[in-house]
Design a protein around this motif. Structure first.
Motif, PDB file in Angstrom:
ATOM      1  N   LEU A  34       2.192   0.997  10.231  1.00 36.93           N
ATOM      2  CA  LEU A  34       3.095  -0.155   9.450  1.00 36.93           C
ATOM      3  C   LEU A  34       4.311   0.262   8.833  1.00 36.93           C
ATOM      4  O   LEU A  34       5.410  -0.388   9.009  1.00 36.93           O
ATOM      5  N   ALA A  35       4.297   1.494   8.096  1.00 29.31           N
ATOM      6  CA  ALA A  35       5.276   2.051   7.415  1.00 29.31           C
ATOM      7  C   ALA A  35       6.575   2.525   8.555  1.00 29.31           C
ATOM      8  O   ALA A  35       7.819   2.357   8.145  1.00 29.31           O
ATOM      9  N   THR A  36       6.071   2.951   9.701  1.00 29.93           N
ATOM     10  CA  THR A  36       7.180   3.352  10.554  1.00 29.93           C
ATOM     11  C   THR A  36       7.859   2.006  11.157  1.00 29.93           C
ATOM     12  O   THR A  36       9.087   2.178  11.642  1.00 29.93           O
ATOM     13  N   ALA A  37       7.376   0.727  10.905  1.00 30.43           N
ATOM     14  CA  ALA A  37       8.139  -0.420  11.471  1.00 30.43           C
ATOM     15  C   ALA A  37       8.673  -1.369  10.017  1.00 30.43           C
ATOM     16  O   ALA A  37       9.193  -2.249  10.376  1.00 30.43           O
ATOM     17  N   GLY A  38       8.751  -0.449   8.888  1.00 35.70           N
ATOM     18  CA  GLY A  38       9.250  -1.122   7.640  1.00 35.70           C
ATOM     19  C   GLY A  38       8.348  -2.117   7.148  1.00 35.70           C
ATOM     20  O   GLY A  38       8.885  -2.769   6.419  1.00 35.70           O
ATOM     21  N   TYR A  39       7.275  -2.136   7.008  1.00 35.49           N
ATOM     22  CA  TYR A  39       6.091  -2.781   6.359  1.00 35.49           C
ATOM     23  C   TYR A  39       5.220  -1.937   5.499  1.00 35.49           C
ATOM     24  O   TYR A  39       5.226  -0.830   5.578  1.00 35.49           O
ATOM     25  N   LYS A  40       4.802  -2.475   4.522  1.00 31.30           N
ATOM     26  CA  LYS A  40       3.749  -2.025   3.508  1.00 31.30           C
ATOM     27  C   LYS A  40       2.685  -3.062   3.232  1.00 31.30           C
ATOM     28  O   LYS A  40       3.014  -4.252   2.735  1.00 31.30           O
ATOM     29  N   ALA A  41       1.501  -2.720   3.382  1.00 26.73           N
ATOM     30  CA  ALA A  41       0.120  -3.516   3.171  1.00 26.73           C
ATOM     31  C   ALA A  41       0.034  -3.369   1.560  1.00 26.73           C
ATOM     32  O   ALA A  41       0.068  -2.191   1.125  1.00 26.73           O
ATOM     33  N   THR A  42      -0.310  -4.605   1.015  1.00 29.03           N
ATOM     34  CA  THR A  42      -0.457  -4.703  -0.599  1.00 29.03           C
ATOM     35  C   THR A  42      -2.039  -3.891  -0.630  1.00 29.03           C
ATOM     36  O   THR A  42      -2.878  -3.592   0.304  1.00 29.03           O
ATOM     37  N   ARG A  43      -2.121  -3.609  -2.052  1.00 28.70           N
ATOM     38  CA  ARG A  43      -3.336  -3.066  -2.326  1.00 28.70           C
ATOM     39  C   ARG A  43      -4.573  -3.848  -1.818  1.00 28.70           C
ATOM     40  O   ARG A  43      -5.614  -3.543  -1.093  1.00 28.70           O
ATOM     41  N   GLU A  44      -4.597  -4.897  -2.012  1.00 29.10           N
ATOM     42  CA  GLU A  44      -5.771  -6.196  -1.481  1.00 29.10           C
ATOM     43  C   GLU A  44      -5.732  -6.028  -0.064  1.00 29.10           C
ATOM     44  O   GLU A  44      -7.103  -5.984   0.219  1.00 29.10           O
ATOM     45  N   LEU A  45      -4.864  -6.044   0.611  1.00 35.04           N
ATOM     46  CA  LEU A  45      -4.950  -5.903   2.094  1.00 35.04           C
ATOM     47  C   LEU A  45      -5.505  -4.540   2.496  1.00 35.04           C
ATOM     48  O   LEU A  45      -6.600  -4.665   3.488  1.00 35.04           O
ATOM     49  N   LEU A  46      -5.002  -3.514   2.092  1.00 30.86           N
ATOM     50  CA  LEU A  46      -5.872  -2.358   2.322  1.00 30.86           C
ATOM     51  C   LEU A  46      -7.358  -2.201   2.016  1.00 30.86           C
ATOM     52  O   LEU A  46      -7.921  -1.767   2.547  1.00 30.86           O
ATOM     53  N   GLU A  47      -7.550  -2.607   0.742  1.00 27.30           N
ATOM     54  CA  GLU A  47      -8.967  -2.810   0.265  1.00 27.30           C
ATOM     55  C   GLU A  47      -9.947  -3.596   1.207  1.00 27.30           C
ATOM     56  O   GLU A  47     -11.044  -3.295   1.591  1.00 27.30           O
ATOM     57  N   HIS A  48      -9.326  -4.801   1.659  1.00 26.50           N
ATOM     58  CA  HIS A  48     -10.171  -5.425   2.600  1.00 26.50           C
ATOM     59  C   HIS A  48     -10.335  -4.880   3.821  1.00 26.50           C
ATOM     60  O   HIS A  48     -11.624  -4.874   4.280  1.00 26.50           O
ATOM     61  N   VAL A  49      -9.145  -4.263   4.398  1.00 24.31           N
ATOM     62  CA  VAL A  49      -9.655  -3.700   5.757  1.00 24.31           C
ATOM     63  C   VAL A  49     -10.506  -2.380   5.534  1.00 24.31           C
ATOM     64  O   VAL A  49     -11.510  -2.159   6.286  1.00 24.31           O
ATOM     65  N   ALA A  50     -10.217  -1.627   4.353  1.00 27.71           N
ATOM     66  CA  ALA A  50     -11.510  -0.685   4.446  1.00 27.71           C
ATOM     67  C   ALA A  50     -12.757  -1.104   4.146  1.00 27.71           C
ATOM     68  O   ALA A  50     -13.854  -0.094   4.157  1.00 27.71           O
ATOM     69  N   GLY A  51     -12.929  -2.181   3.635  1.00 25.29           N
ATOM     70  CA  GLY A  51     -14.312  -2.734   3.214  1.00 25.29           C
ATOM     71  C   GLY A  51     -15.034  -3.139   4.637  1.00 25.29           C
ATOM     72  O   GLY A  51     -16.205  -3.680   4.534  1.00 25.29           O
ATOM     73  N   LEU A  52     -14.418  -3.236   5.597  1.00 26.58           N
ATOM     74  CA  LEU A  52     -14.907  -3.917   7.036  1.00 26.58           C
ATOM     75  C   LEU A  52     -15.693  -2.631   7.701  1.00 26.58           C
ATOM     76  O   LEU A  52     -15.141  -1.398   7.844  1.00 26.58           O
TER      77      LEU A  52
END
Length: 722
Positions: A34-52
């Motif tokens: 996402l960073a290469t395309a100019g985006y940043k995932a919020t902490r809550e989003l990263l935690e949600h993906v990490a918990g799947l």
């Protein structure tokens, strides 16, 4: 509804209901991409993906990355004709001659002289498109990337936050409500999305559906499901529903070929018409505007088979000319013809929206005594007029104290043309009184926020009074909106992919001086102009094609830069498989490929009906800074061979008229709220906010209180009162 659509429309990622597990590696990989395309995932989003569970995490990450990249146009490969662009772009004539030499000099080991080349050509005419090297990529996308240094990251690069939302069902229902309850008409893409959602969200409760086109979309779904129509109070509401149910134009701008309706559907439509007309024959006056379409609809509804709907039969009798029904507009015109302006205003009080839309004409033709009568009539009906119409008329009156620089007309299809403004201006005191009446009514309807926190970047955004004055895309603003432009280099890009016919789009830039006179251009006929550089002409887009123009801000002396996309040949903007325009900013030392997703500021679709697209205009301010003003307009152009040189006069006049116009912006409504007692403060990153706040901005930032209400671009039309 799929996850990608939710992300594209809201920048929120629906929660996955997949089993829990360890998806931490996938979350880190997703964030890096996402960073290469100019985006940043919020902490809550990263935690949600990490918990799947890893497989589910991967599926969600693929959807997130795909949707995010597509938003900025990074889902396709943007190749450039000149591999070293913006370096290494030759002189135009030298390039053409080199293409001729490549095609006609048999011995490739030596360079033919000009005399030899002319002798080989003989007396025949040669077209550029006949030359093997012209208009066709001479290298692969991989070779293009290898020829460019890696982009150097900059703190000025765009960073867009992606947030975690609710469940897919919750997000789908929320999007449905946002579209259905919109206080302003939706664009074509959003209308289509609403129709798609309506089938699965029929049981979702709605507060109100103020826009008639939206009502017709929802009623078409109800018609198919065998339910009675709701919120129908004009015969045109029924006509719109029938058009939508037939796959036609719900806006009634274009005729519709009706489908065959089942007996159940015919009963529903005729019952709705009968209910509208019952006890109010004045409603029949609307039939005259679309008599042909009502006649055609009657052929499909067979009203003679349903004697219990006599009022519905009257609708079709008026359409066939067997019964007379004078409309409110017709009676007002009769009063105008008799020079009775006050009488015309009194008649139009029966149609409050029509009265407000006619206010300029009424005041322009009224005597001083009649002006008071007209304003009194308007004051009586203000409470019955939609907020969108109030804002539209307020914007119009704000430009009527003096003649317009040029009178610009735009259609729902975003076609535009310009003519001289021959109307006499309205007296300043009359304009002031009329605007004060409208402002007072708007103030009474505006939401009461306890604490409004405003991002200054949103203040110059024009109120989104219609989705048809915009395009679908990323960070796209309504027509007339202005934003500040950063970066040393401004780069436009366009990408298109043909459907079935060879299609040649040409990205061009018209350069104008401070008086809107021609100062140069950049296109396939002029690869360079001052510091501006064109990436080269691509003439076939079976696999997609891209073109770019670089505008170094310190090297271009023009006061205005007008990018445009001309259709030279082939399919139209609404026929190609894909069509987009966007712009990037970067500093010179950043290098990078011609297209770098993290430097993209905006990307918009091009789906208008004309042959020349004018998406935006850039202006140099007195202090040396630059601004961008959205146009979202199309010129009719010619069926083929459109060039920037051929339309420069019309484009210059159009741009002049658009830039000199004063648009009603977010700042105006914020000012009304502040005057009414709302606490308004400017958003400052890092400053903690206490208590309930409402944030108003282009994008949602980090650092807002958890319970903060957020109004960003996707919900900006909520500012417009119902």
């Amino acid at each position: 509804m799929d996850v990608s659509t939710i992300i594209r429309k809201t920048l929120r990622v629906p929660r996955s209901a997949a089993p829990a597990g360890d998806g931490a590696v996938v979350a880190r990989q997703m964030d890096a991409v996402l960073a290469t395309a100019g985006y940043k995932a919020t902490r809550e989003l990263l935690e949600h993906v990490a918990g799947l569970e890893p497989g589910a995490a991967t599926d969600l990450a693929v959807d997130v990355v795909g949707a995010a990249r597509a938003l900025v146009g990074d889902h396709v490969r943007h190749n450039a004709y000149f591999i070293d662009f913006p370096r290494g772009v030759p002189d135009t004539v030298e390039f053409w001659v080199s293409c001729l030499r490549s095609a006609f000099v048999p011995d490739k080991r030596r360079k033919a002289t000009d005399k030899e080349l002319l002798a080989l050509l003989g007396d025949g005419l040669v077209g550029l498109l006949d030359l093997p090297r012209y208009g066709r990529y001479q290298h692969t996308y991989a070779e293009l990337l290898a020829a460019h240094d890696e982009l150097i990251a900059s703190v000025k690069d765009r960073v867009t936050l992606l947030r975690l939302g609710g469940s897919l069902e919750d997000e789908t229902h929320a999007l449905y409500r946002t579209l259905a309850e919109s206080a302003t008409p939706l664009g074509e893409a959003d209308l289509g999305l609403l129709a798609e959602l309506a089938d699965g969200c029929a049981d979702v409760e709605l507060t109100a559906v103020p826009v008639r086109e939206n009502r017709a979309v929802l009623n078409a779904a109800r018609l198919t499901a065998g339910r009675p129509l709701v919120a129908v109070d004009t015969v045109l509401d029924v006509l719109r529903t029938a058009c939508q149910a037939s796959g036609g134009d719900v806006t009634l701008a274009e005729p519709t070929r009706f489908r065959s309706f089942s007996r159940r559907e015919r009963r529903v439509l005729l019952a709705a018409l009968d209910h509208v007309v019952a006890g109010n024959e004045g409603k029949l006056g609307d039939v005259n505007r679309f008599s042909r379409r009502f006649k055609r609809l009657g052929e499909y509804l067979h009203p003679h088979e349903y004697p219990r709907f006599p009022n519905a039969r009257d609708v079709f009798a008026v359409a066939r000319g067997e019964k007379t029904a004078q409309s409110t507009a017709g009676r007002a015109e009769a009063a105008f013809a008799a020079d009775d302006v006050a009488g015309a205003a009194a008649i139009l009080t029966a149609a409050p929206g029509m009265l407000l839309r006619s206010l300029d004409r009424l005041l322009r033709n009224a005597s001083e005594a009649e002006q008071d009568d007209v304003l009194d009539a308007a004051a009586k009906v203000l409470g019955s007029v939609s907020g969108r119409v109030l804002c539209s008329v307020r914007e119009h009156l704000g430009n009527r104290a003096e003649p317009d620089a040029a009178r610009v007309f735009t259609t729902r299809g975003r076609r535009a043309w310009v003519t001289e403004d021959t109307r006499p201006p309205l007296p300043g005191d009359v304009v002031t009184r009329a605007c004060a009446l409208i402002d007072a009514e708007l103030t009474s309807r505006l939401p009461r926020y306890e604490h409004l926190v405003v991002d200054p970047a949103v203040l110059d955004v024009a109120l989104p009074l219609s989705g048809k004055a915009s395009e679908d895309g990323f960070a796209v603003l309504p027509r007339g909106s202005r934003s500040h432009v950063d970066g040393e280099v401004l780069r436009f890009f366009t990408h298109w992919r043909q459907t079935s016919r060879s299609t040649d789009f040409d990205l061009s830039a018209l350069l104008l001086d401070a008086d809107f006179h021609y100062a140069g251009h950049v296109s396939w006929t002029n690869l360079r102009d001052g510091g501006a550089v064109y990436s080269g002409d691509v003439t076939d887009a079976r696999d997609g094609a891209s073109e770019f123009i670089d505008i170094p801000r310190d090297s271009v002396s023009a006061a205005y830069v007008v990018p445009q996309v001309n259709i030279y040949s082939g399919e139209g903007f609404d026929e190609v498989a894909e069509s987009m325009f966007g712009w990037m900013t970067r500093d010179r030392e950043q290098a990078g490929a011609p297209f770098e997703a993290r430097t993209v500021r905006t990307r918009s679709d091009m789906r208008g009906g004309g042959r020349v697209a004018l998406p935006i205009v850039f202006a140099r301010c007195h202090d040396g800074s630059w601004t961008a003003t959205w146009l979202h307009l199309y010129l009719t152009g010619s069926p083929n061979f459109n060039r920037v040189e051929a339309n420069r006069a019309g484009t210059a006049g159009l741009v002049r008229g658009m830039l000199r116009r004063r648009y009603l912006t977010v700042a105006h409504l914020v000012g009304l709220m502040r005057a009414a007692g709302t606490k308004v403060t400017e958003w400052e990153p890092g400053v903690e906010l206490d208590g309930p706040v409402t944030f108003l901005g282009v994008h949602q930032p980090d650092g807002l209180p958890d319970a903060a209400e957020v109004i960003t671009l996707d919900r900006l039309n909520r500012l417009v009162p119902n």
